[in-house]
Design a protein around this motif. Sequence first.
Motif, PDB file in Angstrom:
ATOM      1  N   ALA A 159      45.167  65.961  29.982  1.00  0.00           N
ATOM      2  CA  ALA A 159      45.651  65.296  29.464  1.00  0.00           C
ATOM      3  C   ALA A 159      45.828  63.906  29.629  1.00  0.00           C
ATOM      4  O   ALA A 159      45.980  63.772  28.154  1.00  0.00           O
ATOM      5  N   GLU A 160      43.933  63.575  30.213  1.00  0.00           N
ATOM      6  CA  GLU A 160      44.202  62.119  30.085  1.00  0.00           C
ATOM      7  C   GLU A 160      42.669  61.938  29.494  1.00  0.00           C
ATOM      8  O   GLU A 160      42.008  60.657  29.823  1.00  0.00           O
ATOM      9  N   SER A 161      41.791  62.669  29.724  1.00  0.00           N
ATOM     10  CA  SER A 161      40.165  62.655  30.031  1.00  0.00           C
ATOM     11  C   SER A 161      39.502  61.692  28.963  1.00  0.00           C
ATOM     12  O   SER A 161      38.946  61.438  29.391  1.00  0.00           O
ATOM     13  N   PRO A 186      43.263  60.678  20.592  1.00  0.00           N
ATOM     14  CA  PRO A 186      44.043  62.232  20.262  1.00  0.00           C
ATOM     15  C   PRO A 186      44.978  62.183  21.724  1.00  0.00           C
ATOM     16  O   PRO A 186      43.933  62.680  23.053  1.00  0.00           O
ATOM     17  N   ARG A 187      46.140  62.481  21.790  1.00  0.00           N
ATOM     18  CA  ARG A 187      46.800  63.212  22.573  1.00  0.00           C
ATOM     19  C   ARG A 187      46.752  64.672  23.123  1.00  0.00           C
ATOM     20  O   ARG A 187      46.119  65.658  21.987  1.00  0.00           O
ATOM     21  N   HIS A 188      46.249  65.663  24.319  1.00  0.00           N
ATOM     22  CA  HIS A 188      45.919  66.976  23.894  1.00  0.00           C
ATOM     23  C   HIS A 188      47.059  66.953  23.663  1.00  0.00           C
ATOM     24  O   HIS A 188      48.725  66.973  24.139  1.00  0.00           O
ATOM     25  N   PRO A 189      47.512  68.571  22.660  1.00  0.00           N
ATOM     26  CA  PRO A 189      48.975  68.910  22.419  1.00  0.00           C
ATOM     27  C   PRO A 189      49.199  69.087  23.391  1.00  0.00           C
ATOM     28  O   PRO A 189      51.186  69.654  23.281  1.00  0.00           O
ATOM     29  N   ALA A 238      43.871  78.307  24.904  1.00  0.00           N
ATOM     30  CA  ALA A 238      43.698  77.999  23.662  1.00  0.00           C
ATOM     31  C   ALA A 238      43.659  76.271  22.906  1.00  0.00           C
ATOM     32  O   ALA A 238      42.357  76.078  22.456  1.00  0.00           O
ATOM     33  N   GLU A 239      44.866  75.441  23.296  1.00  0.00           N
ATOM     34  CA  GLU A 239      44.633  74.532  22.646  1.00  0.00           C
ATOM     35  C   GLU A 239      43.384  73.224  24.507  1.00  0.00           C
ATOM     36  O   GLU A 239      42.745  72.446  22.897  1.00  0.00           O
ATOM     37  N   THR A 240      43.104  74.072  24.933  1.00  0.00           N
ATOM     38  CA  THR A 240      42.050  73.058  25.491  1.00  0.00           C
ATOM     39  C   THR A 240      40.920  73.208  25.170  1.00  0.00           C
ATOM     40  O   THR A 240      40.475  71.643  24.612  1.00  0.00           O
ATOM     41  N   ILE A 241      40.842  74.832  24.374  1.00  0.00           N
ATOM     42  CA  ILE A 241      39.800  74.859  24.020  1.00  0.00           C
ATOM     43  C   ILE A 241      39.131  73.593  22.359  1.00  0.00           C
ATOM     44  O   ILE A 241      38.494  73.030  22.017  1.00  0.00           O
ATOM     45  N   GLU A 242      40.017  73.944  21.559  1.00  0.00           N
ATOM     46  CA  GLU A 242      39.887  73.077  20.321  1.00  0.00           C
ATOM     47  C   GLU A 242      39.960  71.606  20.954  1.00  0.00           C
ATOM     48  O   GLU A 242      39.783  70.961  19.929  1.00  0.00           O
ATOM     49  N   TYR A 243      40.997  71.450  22.309  1.00  0.00           N
ATOM     50  CA  TYR A 243      41.390  69.593  21.792  1.00  0.00           C
ATOM     51  C   TYR A 243      39.462  69.495  22.627  1.00  0.00           C
ATOM     52  O   TYR A 243      39.135  68.043  21.692  1.00  0.00           O
ATOM     53  N   ARG A 244      38.759  69.478  23.276  1.00  0.00           N
ATOM     54  CA  ARG A 244      38.357  69.409  24.083  1.00  0.00           C
ATOM     55  C   ARG A 244      36.646  68.826  22.696  1.00  0.00           C
ATOM     56  O   ARG A 244      35.877  67.831  22.132  1.00  0.00           O
ATOM     57  N   ASP A 245      36.745  70.816  21.566  1.00  0.00           N
ATOM     58  CA  ASP A 245      35.613  70.329  20.089  1.00  0.00           C
ATOM     59  C   ASP A 245      36.217  68.612  19.799  1.00  0.00           C
ATOM     60  O   ASP A 245      35.603  67.943  18.998  1.00  0.00           O
ATOM     61  N   ALA A 246      37.753  68.297  19.476  1.00  0.00           N
ATOM     62  CA  ALA A 246      38.328  67.491  18.411  1.00  0.00           C
ATOM     63  C   ALA A 246      37.282  65.901  19.087  1.00  0.00           C
ATOM     64  O   ALA A 246      37.512  65.428  18.766  1.00  0.00           O
ATOM     65  N   VAL A 247      37.752  66.190  20.817  1.00  0.00           N
ATOM     66  CA  VAL A 247      37.295  64.733  21.424  1.00  0.00           C
ATOM     67  C   VAL A 247      35.601  64.920  21.333  1.00  0.00           C
ATOM     68  O   VAL A 247      35.148  63.986  20.637  1.00  0.00           O
ATOM     69  N   VAL A 248      34.795  65.707  21.337  1.00  0.00           N
ATOM     70  CA  VAL A 248      32.840  65.426  22.007  1.00  0.00           C
ATOM     71  C   VAL A 248      33.121  65.320  20.193  1.00  0.00           C
ATOM     72  O   VAL A 248      32.011  64.418  19.977  1.00  0.00           O
TER      73      VAL A 248
END
Length: 260
Positions: free
Chosen positions: A65-67, A209-212, A93-103
Amino acid sequence: MTKQESPAAMEERKIDTLDVSPRFTEHDAVRLNRMFRGSSTQEMLKGVIEGSLAGDVATVSSFGAESVVLLHLLAEVDRNIPVLFLETGKHFAETIEYRDAVVERLGLTNLQVLTPDEADLAKKDETGLRWSYDPDGCCEIRKVKPLEKALAKFDASVTGRKSFQSATRANLPRFEVDTSDAAGRLKINPLIDWSAEDIAAYLEEHNLPRHPLVARGFPSIGCEPCTHKVAPGEDPRSGRWKGWDKTECGIHKPGEEPFL
């Protein structure tokens, strides 16, 4: 006559001695806490990383959420800092997508994806359902052991723990020594004194960006089977391992005392 030790035996003994010598002691943690008392989070991270005060440093990120706040702070100092991500095989699945977007957004260049040992999974969690009857055992296989192996080459790790998240984190200092690790690795908690309002303001200021899943009622996000929604006013981590007497995955020990 004393038998002379061979060069190979001497080298082996030297390595063994180095292996058991702690990298950091309680005194080191106290010194660092005093050194950066009154410094901003940004000043502290810059001083530690650029000054090599903690040796080889990595950060462990769940991309929860706040990483993104901690990752942004670190990227401002060094975009090549190792970012360790535990791929448990149970993430949303949202976490993996979010990880890639943040990187991509932060330009992080050293993401390291850690996975469980295949032999461990086959032997101890063949069905993939261990989380349902032994969450501690599941975390041990999928998080604790892979991270221990990865951290062996680092002197310190940067965490995203914050005091407001739960009672077990309320009194943690910025710098502490991992008491569960004979190697004496340092844990750095840059956000420990940040409030929920500080986090929200930083996200807004830097348009991060926020985690969805946050907008859907998940203020603390872990593996999908063990993460539930949280009602307004509840402890942000109360949705983790709901129904179990468990507050941490094992990477951080709830009983660890701060060295102050």
